[in-house]
Design a protein around this motif. Sequence first.
Motif, PDB file in Angstrom:
ATOM      1  N   ALA A 138       0.840  -1.218   0.000  1.00 22.72           N
ATOM      2  CA  ALA A 138       0.000   0.000   0.000  1.00 22.72           C
ATOM      3  C   ALA A 138       0.862   1.251   0.000  1.00 22.72           C
ATOM      4  O   ALA A 138       0.459   2.301  -0.512  1.00 22.72           O
ATOM      5  N   ARG A 177      -3.952  -0.130  -2.968  1.00 23.76           N
ATOM      6  CA  ARG A 177      -4.215   0.809  -1.874  1.00 23.76           C
ATOM      7  C   ARG A 177      -4.917   0.039  -0.759  1.00 23.76           C
ATOM      8  O   ARG A 177      -5.620  -0.932  -1.023  1.00 23.76           O
ATOM      9  N   MET A 195      -7.792  -0.378   0.930  1.00 23.88           N
ATOM     10  CA  MET A 195      -9.172   0.070   0.779  1.00 23.88           C
ATOM     11  C   MET A 195      -9.841   0.198   2.148  1.00 23.88           C
ATOM     12  O   MET A 195      -9.541  -0.557   3.059  1.00 23.88           O
ATOM     13  N   ARG A 252     -11.004  12.079   2.377  1.00 24.40           N
ATOM     14  CA  ARG A 252     -10.779  13.446   1.929  1.00 24.40           C
ATOM     15  C   ARG A 252     -10.893  14.429   3.094  1.00 24.40           C
ATOM     16  O   ARG A 252     -10.142  15.382   3.177  1.00 24.40           O
ATOM     17  N   ASP A 261     -15.994   2.593   5.439  1.00 18.81           N
ATOM     18  CA  ASP A 261     -16.087   1.345   4.656  1.00 18.81           C
ATOM     19  C   ASP A 261     -15.214   0.226   5.191  1.00 18.81           C
ATOM     20  O   ASP A 261     -15.307  -0.907   4.717  1.00 18.81           O
TER      21      ASP A 261
HETATM   22  C1  SDX Z   1     -16.262   7.270   1.269  1.00 19.02           C
HETATM   23  O1  SDX Z   1     -16.230  12.272   0.977  1.00 19.02           O
HETATM   24  C2  SDX Z   1     -16.929  11.471   1.790  1.00 19.02           C
HETATM   25  O2  SDX Z   1     -17.468  11.917   2.763  1.00 19.02           O
HETATM   26  C3  SDX Z   1     -17.001   9.987   1.361  1.00 19.02           C
HETATM   27  C4  SDX Z   1     -17.672   9.048   2.362  1.00 19.02           C
HETATM   28  C5  SDX Z   1     -19.163   9.346   2.513  1.00 19.02           C
HETATM   29  O3  SDX Z   1     -19.716   9.005   3.575  1.00 19.02           O
HETATM   30  O4  SDX Z   1     -19.786   9.805   1.513  1.00 19.02           O
HETATM   31  O5  SDX Z   1     -17.034   9.173   3.632  1.00 19.02           O
HETATM   32  C6  SDX Z   1     -17.572   7.596   1.901  1.00 19.02           C
HETATM   33  O6  SDX Z   1     -16.138   7.394   0.075  1.00 19.02           O
HETATM   34  C7  SDX Z   1     -15.114   6.847   2.157  1.00 19.02           C
HETATM   35  C8  SDX Z   1     -13.784   6.629   1.348  1.00 19.02           C
HETATM   36  C9  SDX Z   1     -13.836   5.225   0.727  1.00 19.02           C
HETATM   37  N1  SDX Z   1     -12.696   5.023  -0.169  1.00 19.02           N
HETATM   38  C10 SDX Z   1     -11.666   4.224   0.165  1.00 19.02           C
HETATM   39  O7  SDX Z   1     -11.543   3.647   1.254  1.00 19.02           O
HETATM   40  C11 SDX Z   1     -10.636   4.039  -0.951  1.00 19.02           C
HETATM   41  C12 SDX Z   1      -9.213   4.127  -0.368  1.00 19.02           C
HETATM   42  N2  SDX Z   1      -8.961   5.513   0.021  1.00 19.02           N
HETATM   43  C13 SDX Z   1      -8.417   6.393  -0.937  1.00 19.02           C
HETATM   44  O8  SDX Z   1      -8.360   6.073  -2.251  1.00 19.02           O
HETATM   45  C14 SDX Z   1      -8.334   7.861  -0.545  1.00 19.02           C
HETATM   46  O9  SDX Z   1      -7.944   7.913   0.764  1.00 19.02           O
HETATM   47  C15 SDX Z   1      -9.583   8.686  -0.741  1.00 19.02           C
HETATM   48  C16 SDX Z   1     -10.092   8.581  -2.130  1.00 19.02           C
HETATM   49  C17 SDX Z   1     -10.651   8.257   0.205  1.00 19.02           C
HETATM   50  C18 SDX Z   1      -9.226  10.134  -0.442  1.00 19.02           C
HETATM   51  O10 SDX Z   1      -8.327  10.515  -1.401  1.00 19.02           O
HETATM   52  P1  SDX Z   1      -7.760  12.027  -1.413  1.00 19.02           P
HETATM   53  O11 SDX Z   1      -8.362  12.866  -0.367  1.00 19.02           O
HETATM   54  O12 SDX Z   1      -7.844  12.520  -2.838  1.00 19.02           O
HETATM   55  O13 SDX Z   1      -6.299  11.800  -0.972  1.00 19.02           O
HETATM   56  P2  SDX Z   1      -5.136  11.371  -1.943  1.00 19.02           P
HETATM   57  O14 SDX Z   1      -5.600  10.282  -2.851  1.00 19.02           O
HETATM   58  O15 SDX Z   1      -4.561  12.601  -2.528  1.00 19.02           O
HETATM   59  O16 SDX Z   1      -4.098  10.719  -0.891  1.00 19.02           O
HETATM   60  C19 SDX Z   1      -3.209  11.555  -0.136  1.00 19.02           C
HETATM   61  C20 SDX Z   1      -1.982  10.674   0.085  1.00 19.02           C
HETATM   62  C21 SDX Z   1      -1.401  10.135  -1.225  1.00 19.02           C
HETATM   63  O17 SDX Z   1      -0.034   9.868  -0.992  1.00 19.02           O
HETATM   64  P3  SDX Z   1       1.085  10.991  -1.490  1.00 19.02           P
HETATM   65  O18 SDX Z   1       0.739  11.343  -2.927  1.00 19.02           O
HETATM   66  O19 SDX Z   1       0.887  12.155  -0.535  1.00 19.02           O
HETATM   67  O20 SDX Z   1       2.410  10.317  -1.320  1.00 19.02           O
HETATM   68  O21 SDX Z   1      -2.348   9.524   0.855  1.00 19.02           O
HETATM   69  C22 SDX Z   1      -2.131   8.348   0.071  1.00 19.02           C
HETATM   70  C23 SDX Z   1      -2.072   8.794  -1.375  1.00 19.02           C
HETATM   71  O22 SDX Z   1      -1.289   7.883  -2.141  1.00 19.02           O
HETATM   72  N3  SDX Z   1      -3.288   7.477   0.301  1.00 19.02           N
HETATM   73  C24 SDX Z   1      -3.227   6.161   0.459  1.00 19.02           C
HETATM   74  C25 SDX Z   1      -4.561   5.761   0.712  1.00 19.02           C
HETATM   75  N4  SDX Z   1      -5.367   6.833   0.688  1.00 19.02           N
HETATM   76  C26 SDX Z   1      -4.570   7.892   0.425  1.00 19.02           C
HETATM   77  N5  SDX Z   1      -2.192   5.286   0.410  1.00 19.02           N
HETATM   78  C27 SDX Z   1      -2.493   3.991   0.628  1.00 19.02           C
HETATM   79  N6  SDX Z   1      -3.744   3.516   0.877  1.00 19.02           N
HETATM   80  C28 SDX Z   1      -4.806   4.380   0.917  1.00 19.02           C
HETATM   81  N7  SDX Z   1      -6.034   3.937   1.163  1.00 19.02           N
END
Ligand code: SDX
Length: 428
Positions: A293, A301, A303, A308, A364
Amino acid sequence: MSELAKIELDGKVYELPIITGTENEKAIDISKLRDMTGYVTLDTGYKNTGATKSAITFLDGEEGILHYRGYSIEQLAEKASFIEVAYLLIYGNLPTQSELDQFEDSIKKHTLVHEDMKQFFEAYPSKAHPMGVLSSMIASLATFYPESLDPNRSKESKNLTIHRLIAKLPTLAAWAYKNSIRHPFMYPKNEYDYCKNFLYMMFAMPTEDYKVDPVIVSALNTLLILHADHEQNCSTSTVRIVGSSNSNLYSTVSAGISALWGPLHGGANQEVIEMLEQIHNDGGNVDKWVLKAKDKEDPFRLMGFGHRVYKNFDPRAKIIKKACDDVLERLGVNDPLLDIAKKLEKVALEDEYFKARNLYPNVDFYSGIIYKALGIPSEMFTVMFALGRLPGWIAQWKEMTENKEPIGRPRQIYIGETNREYVDISKR
Ligand code: SDX
């Protein structure tokens, strides 16, 4: 006199009003920026941009706080029913007993789906993902209720459309599942409450008496409450922008369902269980998968991790994690995936990469473990998310229409080719 923000552009100072919300959130109102300066702002993914002022849900990502209409989700998850929370989100206050009875009675009157819609299901392949079926079925409701095509026709008509949608989504969701296993559809039983009726339509068979387990009903009630709204997330923003064109509520929510389906959003709960199964089948070596990850070269990633807005523990994940132990124990389920999830969480939360990026379990991460224990297949997990989120989408759409917000139409900065002359194909 409101506070002002000052910006200097091309040697000139401009003043922009500052908006302060009831929870002291602050924003710079840039609605007049382009007229004043010729500039627009750029914020890909809207990470710093407020799309609206809303009175529905407040969340504080730093403190891990989530309130619906001022009530904490901890209180509502413990004391309220999902239908009561749906009323709160949509109409703004907790209902009196007679308001709740009227609301429930109206919904029960509309749980049936037009018999013609059953034919649509037969056209789908059995492997059809239920989110694709549900999104289409909800959009199709607009063709059966043409009076819904004018969303602002009257307060009565708007409420009828809202109650029809709340009533029919569980029926269509359960039928999408039954269709995927080619089992006969079960019709709603209106003597049951919302959660019990859904479970009945999901798992009952015409050949035998089906008793809905009250432990499962209570767990589902809590899960739906925790998913009910989350301010301007991806699918809710989709609902607001589609609804802003005066499209009907059915097609607006259908768009929200499609946005929720994405694995980065609501689709993550299905991805989490598939990830935990992958780690389990790989021998449960959690450290290996945490390394993957973190590896930028690896598309994997974690999950169910990261968010955000929440840069702290997602308060919903805390409640669901607690419920996991309780529900699995009461159902006598011993799921190795729960142990893997807990180990994964522990390793990640002690790891510098995750700590530096404030990556915590989100809603999730644990929800799929409970859904699995309730007997719900992983393809239906995001449908469960949609079932929970429906009142939030409706509330946000209703607020947007009642505030007569303008059609959503963001600007852009063009970075393509500048003016070119057409060249005949023979000379290209
Ligand atoms: C929901 O918005 C809401 O309120 C959504 C929600 C709702 O109730 O409606 O809460 C429901 O959608 C929850 C989120 C579910 N998704 C996941 O679990 C998928 C895994 N998570 C990610 O893909 C990510 O964390 C997001 C999409 C949730 C948020 O992404 P952002 O805010 O655009 O952050 P980013 O992708 O820019 O990540 C910032 C950093 C990055 O690293 P760098 O570029 O700084 O080196 O964090 C890393 C990312 O690579 N990162 C992760 C990660 N999530 C972010 N690295 C590894 N594993 C992860 N899960």
